[in-house]
Enzyme design. Structure first.
Site, PDB file in Angstrom:
ATOM      1  N   GLU A 290      66.867  59.779  32.579  1.00 29.70           N
ATOM      2  CA  GLU A 290      67.573  58.622  33.361  1.00 29.70           C
ATOM      3  C   GLU A 290      66.444  57.740  33.974  1.00 29.70           C
ATOM      4  OE1 GLU A 290      70.749  62.033  34.910  1.00 29.70           O
ATOM      5  OE2 GLU A 290      69.149  61.327  36.184  1.00 29.70           O
ATOM      6  N   PRO A 291      65.992  56.742  33.286  1.00 27.96           N
ATOM      7  CA  PRO A 291      64.987  55.888  33.752  1.00 27.96           C
ATOM      8  C   PRO A 291      65.526  54.697  34.544  1.00 27.96           C
ATOM      9  CG  PRO A 291      65.447  55.331  31.452  1.00 27.96           C
ATOM     10  CD  PRO A 291      66.044  56.825  31.687  1.00 27.96           C
ATOM     11  N   ARG A 293      63.477  52.334  37.549  1.00 34.31           N
ATOM     12  CA  ARG A 293      62.460  51.667  37.601  1.00 34.31           C
ATOM     13  C   ARG A 293      61.852  51.108  36.508  1.00 34.31           C
ATOM     14  NH1 ARG A 293      59.540  52.221  42.601  1.00 34.31           N
ATOM     15  NH2 ARG A 293      60.437  54.707  42.481  1.00 34.31           N
ATOM     16  N   ARG A 330      61.022  47.974  50.592  1.00 31.39           N
ATOM     17  CA  ARG A 330      59.819  48.986  50.003  1.00 31.39           C
ATOM     18  C   ARG A 330      58.438  48.995  50.797  1.00 31.39           C
ATOM     19  NH1 ARG A 330      58.164  49.602  45.618  1.00 31.39           N
ATOM     20  NH2 ARG A 330      58.543  51.777  45.411  1.00 31.39           N
ATOM     21  N   CYS A 361      62.538  40.230  62.728  1.00 29.85           N
ATOM     22  CA  CYS A 361      61.805  40.730  63.836  1.00 29.85           C
ATOM     23  C   CYS A 361      61.467  42.299  64.057  1.00 29.85           C
ATOM     24  CB  CYS A 361      63.053  40.288  64.803  1.00 29.85           C
ATOM     25  SG  CYS A 361      63.437  38.582  64.835  1.00 29.85           S
ATOM     26  N   TYR A 390      64.959  48.970  43.065  1.00 36.04           N
ATOM     27  CA  TYR A 390      65.113  49.250  44.335  1.00 36.04           C
ATOM     28  C   TYR A 390      64.760  48.266  45.577  1.00 36.04           C
ATOM     29  CZ  TYR A 390      65.229  53.793  41.816  1.00 36.04           C
ATOM     30  OH  TYR A 390      65.510  54.550  40.926  1.00 36.04           O
TER      31      TYR A 390
HETATM   32  N1  LLP Z   1      67.767  60.332  38.284  1.00 35.56           N
HETATM   33  C1  LLP Z   1      68.270  60.834  39.494  1.00 35.56           C
HETATM   34  C2  LLP Z   1      69.107  61.880  39.823  1.00 35.56           C
HETATM   35  C3  LLP Z   1      67.416  59.933  40.659  1.00 35.56           C
HETATM   36  O1  LLP Z   1      67.801  60.530  41.684  1.00 35.56           O
HETATM   37  C4  LLP Z   1      66.606  58.778  40.254  1.00 35.56           C
HETATM   38  C5  LLP Z   1      65.975  58.134  41.427  1.00 35.56           C
HETATM   39  C6  LLP Z   1      66.565  58.404  39.048  1.00 35.56           C
HETATM   40  C7  LLP Z   1      67.253  59.394  37.817  1.00 35.56           C
HETATM   41  C8  LLP Z   1      65.580  57.167  38.868  1.00 35.56           C
HETATM   42  O2  LLP Z   1      64.233  57.349  39.063  1.00 35.56           O
HETATM   43  P1  LLP Z   1      63.468  56.227  38.419  1.00 35.56           P
HETATM   44  O3  LLP Z   1      63.156  56.369  37.109  1.00 35.56           O
HETATM   45  O4  LLP Z   1      63.685  54.898  38.976  1.00 35.56           O
HETATM   46  O5  LLP Z   1      62.021  56.652  39.024  1.00 35.56           O
HETATM   47  N2  LLP Z   1      64.041  53.761  46.454  1.00 35.56           N
HETATM   48  C9  LLP Z   1      62.787  54.563  46.120  1.00 35.56           C
HETATM   49  C10 LLP Z   1      62.852  55.213  44.688  1.00 35.56           C
HETATM   50  C11 LLP Z   1      64.193  56.299  45.032  1.00 35.56           C
HETATM   51  C12 LLP Z   1      64.711  57.047  43.618  1.00 35.56           C
HETATM   52  C13 LLP Z   1      65.869  57.861  43.864  1.00 35.56           C
HETATM   53  N3  LLP Z   1      66.086  58.446  42.682  1.00 35.56           N
HETATM   54  C14 LLP Z   1      61.905  53.498  45.571  1.00 35.56           C
HETATM   55  O6  LLP Z   1      62.044  52.272  45.943  1.00 35.56           O
HETATM   56  O7  LLP Z   1      60.883  53.980  45.414  1.00 35.56           O
END
Ligand code: LLP
Length: 444
Positions: A290-291, A293, A330, A361, A390
Site C-alpha cells: 500500500e504505497p 508517499r 509537515r 500566526c 500528506y
Molecule cells: N497503509 C497504511 C495502513 C498506512 O497507515 C499508511 C500510512 C500507508 C499504507 C501508506 O504509507 P506510505 O507509503 O505513504 O508511507 N502524515 C505522515 C505520514 C502518515 C502515514 C500514515 N499511514 C507524514 O506526513 O509523514
C-alpha cells in the site's frame, strides 16, 4: 533542489514541470499552487505494477489515498491498473465518485464507524481490514443482518520499530493500531474471525511506518509475518491466501535521503516472503502493498509567492510565502525538511541563505530553515519539491486561509484538478441563528 521527473530549467531560466513554465502557471492559476507531474505519477504507478507482477505472480499494489486523494488522481490510479486503499467513508466516497471499481478497494482505519462499515459493505469493497474487536463484532453483525460474507484481513501490530519519526511509526507494540502480536492477541482475533460465520478471513495485514529508507525493515517484517502465519496454521489449520504488508517506502526530500528504487523494494519484499515460505513450507500468499508517499510525493511541487522579507543582520533573513502550515503542516508536525528553488530565477547561482516562513500566526510556521538561493525579492516564486504526499491531504483552513488550487501538468498542458477555495467556501457551513443576525450598526 534536485530536479525530479519532467522538471527542468528552460531557456528563460524558469522552472518547468510537465513542459509547463511555472511562471506562466502561477500567473494563470495564482499561488499557492500545487503542481502534479502527471508523467512522473504514471511512471511511479507503472514501476510498482510491473515490479509486483514479475515472475507471473499477481501481487497487488494499493495506492494509499490518504497521501493525496482527489478525483483526478483516483482516475489516474485506476487507469494505471493499481488498486486503492481508503481509510474513511469520505475517501471511499471520492473513490466511487471517480468511478473506481469497488472490488479493487481495501477499506482501512482503526475506528471505522458502523455506518462507514455499512457503506463499505453496500458498496462492495474488495477487502475490509479489521483493526480491533469492536470492528470485528460490528462487521459480523452487519454482514449477518444483510446476508453478506465480506472478505476481510486482520491488522497485526507486529512489534517492529522502523526508523522514522515517532508519530509516523505504526508497527510497534505500543500502538493504537491492530491486534498485538507480542501478547498473543492476534491469535484470539484470528480464532474469533474464523468462528465468525459471516466473515471470509483472507489473511493478515501490517504496516510498520512511513518514510522508511532501509529495505531490511521490510524484509524483517515479511519474515515475522510469515512466521506468524505458520504458527496460526499450526494452531488453527488455517492458511492465509493474502498477506498485506502496508506501505512505507521513503522518498528523497533533501540531501542524505537515499530511498531504494521501487523495483529493489519490491524484490526485497517478495524475496523475503518467498524465503520464509520455503523455510516453513508455507504456500506463498498473494502479497499486497500500500504505497502512498513513494507514488505521489515526488510528482508534487508547491509554488508560492514571496511577500514580506525581514532581515535581522547577523541573525537571519526571513522570507515569507503566501502559504505555510495550512497547506503543508509537515515541517511543523514532524520537523520535515524540504528543498526549494526560485522558479523565476532557476538558472541563477545561490547568493544568500534565507529562512522560508509561512504566513500563519505561529512562530513554528517555517517551511525551510536554510535555503541557499539567488537574491530574493518580493514577488519571486518559490517552488518546494516533493510535496505531493500528506500536504494537501493534511491541509487546513487555519487562519481562515483558503486551500490552494491544484493542476496536473503534462506535455506542455496544465489542467486544473482542484479549484482554489474561496472566502465563500470558508463560511459555507456557518449558520447564524436569527437572534444573532445583524440588527443595525454596532456602536463603539
Ligand atoms: N497503509 C497504511 C495502513 C498506512 O497507515 C499508511 C500510512 C500507508 C499504507 C501508506 O504509507 P506510505 O507509503 O505513504 O508511507 N502524515 C505522515 C505520514 C502518515 C502515514 C500514515 N499511514 C507524514 O506526513 O509523514
Amino acid at each position: 533542489m534536485r530536479l525530479q521527473g519532467t522538471m527542468k530549467i528552460n531557456n528563460s531560466g524558469h522552472l518547468e514541470i510537465g513542459g509547463c513554465d511555472i511562471v506562466d502557471l502561477a500567473r494563470s492559476y495564482g499561488t499557492p499552487l500545487q503542481v502534479i507531474d502527471e508523467d512522473l505519477l504514471r511512471r511511479n504507478c507503472r514501476e510498482y505494477r510491473q515490479a509486483f507482477s514479475l515472475a507471473g505472480q499477481a501481487d497487488l499494489v494499493f495506492y494509499a489515498s490518504k497521501a493525496l486523494l482527489v478525483k483526478a488522481i483516483a482516475s489516474i490510479i485506476r487507469e494505471e491498473g493499481l488498486c486503492l486503499d481508503v481509510v474513511s467513508g469520505g475517501e471511499l466516497f471520492i473513490a466511487l465518485q471517480a468511478g473506481f471499481p469497488p472490488q479493487r478497494i481495501v477499506f482501512h482505519g482503526n475506528n471505522k464507524s458502523p455506518s462507514e462499515m455499512e457503506f463499505a459493505l453496500v458498496s462492495g469493497v474488495g477487502r475490509i481490514v479489521i483493526d480491533n474487536y469492536f470492528e470485528l463484532e460490528t462487521l459480523e453483525r452487519l454482514a449477518e443482518a444483510n446476508g453478506w460474507r465480506p472478505p476481510v484481513l486482520l491488522r497485526v501490530a507486529p512489534g517492529i520499530e522502523a526508523h522514522s519519526h515517532e508519530y509516523i511509526r505504526t508497527g510497534q507494540t505500543d500502538s493504537k493500531f491492530g491486534f498485538t502480536l507480542a501478547n498473543g492477541d492476534i491469535f484470539r482475533a484470528v480464532q474469533a474471525a474464523l468462528n465468525a460465520a459471516h466473515l471470509d478471513l483472507r489473511g493478515l495485514h501490517c504496516h510498520i511506518g512511513s518514510q522508511i529508507l532501509e529495505l531490511d525493515a521490510f524484509r524483517h517484517t515479511a519474515a515475522v509475518m510469515i512466521e506468524l502465519l505458520q504458527s496460526l496454521r499450526v494452531r488453527y489449520g488455517w492458511t492465509a491466501a493474502e498477506l498485506d504488508l502496508g506501505g512505507g517506502l521513503g522518498v528523497y526530500y533533501t540531501t542524505g535521503d537515499e530511498p531504494p528504487a521501487i523495483a529493489h523494494y519490491a524484490a526485497a519484499v517478495r524475496e523475503s516472503v518467498e524465503q520464509s515460505c520455503r523455510k516453513h513450507d508455507y504456500p506463498r500468499p498473494r502479497i499486497l502493498v500500500e504505497p502512498g508517499r513513494s507514488v505521489i510525493s515526488p510528482p508534487g511541487t508547491t509554488i508560492y509567492t514571496i511577500g514580506a522579507i525581514k532581515d535581522i543582520p547577523g541573525i537571519r533573513k526571513y522570507v515569507s510565502v503566501d502559504g505555510g502550515m495550512n497547506d503543508n503542516p509537515r515541517p511543523a508536525l514532524y520537523q520535515a525538511q524540504y528543498e526549494g528553488l526560485l522558479a523565476n530565477k532557476a538558472g541563477q547561482p545561490p547568493q544568500e541563505v534565507v529562512a522560508v516562513s509561512g504566513r500563519c500566526c505561529e512562530s513554528g510556521d517555517m517551511l525551510i530553515w536554510d535555503l541557499h538561493t539567488p537574491l530574493m525579492t518580493s514577488g519571486d516564486l518559490l517552488a518546494i519539491s516533493c510535496t505531493g504526499a500528506y500536504t494537501y491531504s493534511m491541509s487546513s483552513n487555519y487562519n481562515c486561509l483558503p486551500r490552494p488550487a491544484m493542476v496536473l501538468a503534462c506535455d506542455g498542458h496544465a489542467d486544473l484538478i482542484v479549484g482554489r477555495e474561496t472566502y465563500d467556501d470558508l463560511v459555507k457551513h456557518h449558520q447564524t441563528p436569527e437572534r444573532l443576525a445583524a440588527k443595525g450598526a454596532v456602536h463603539v
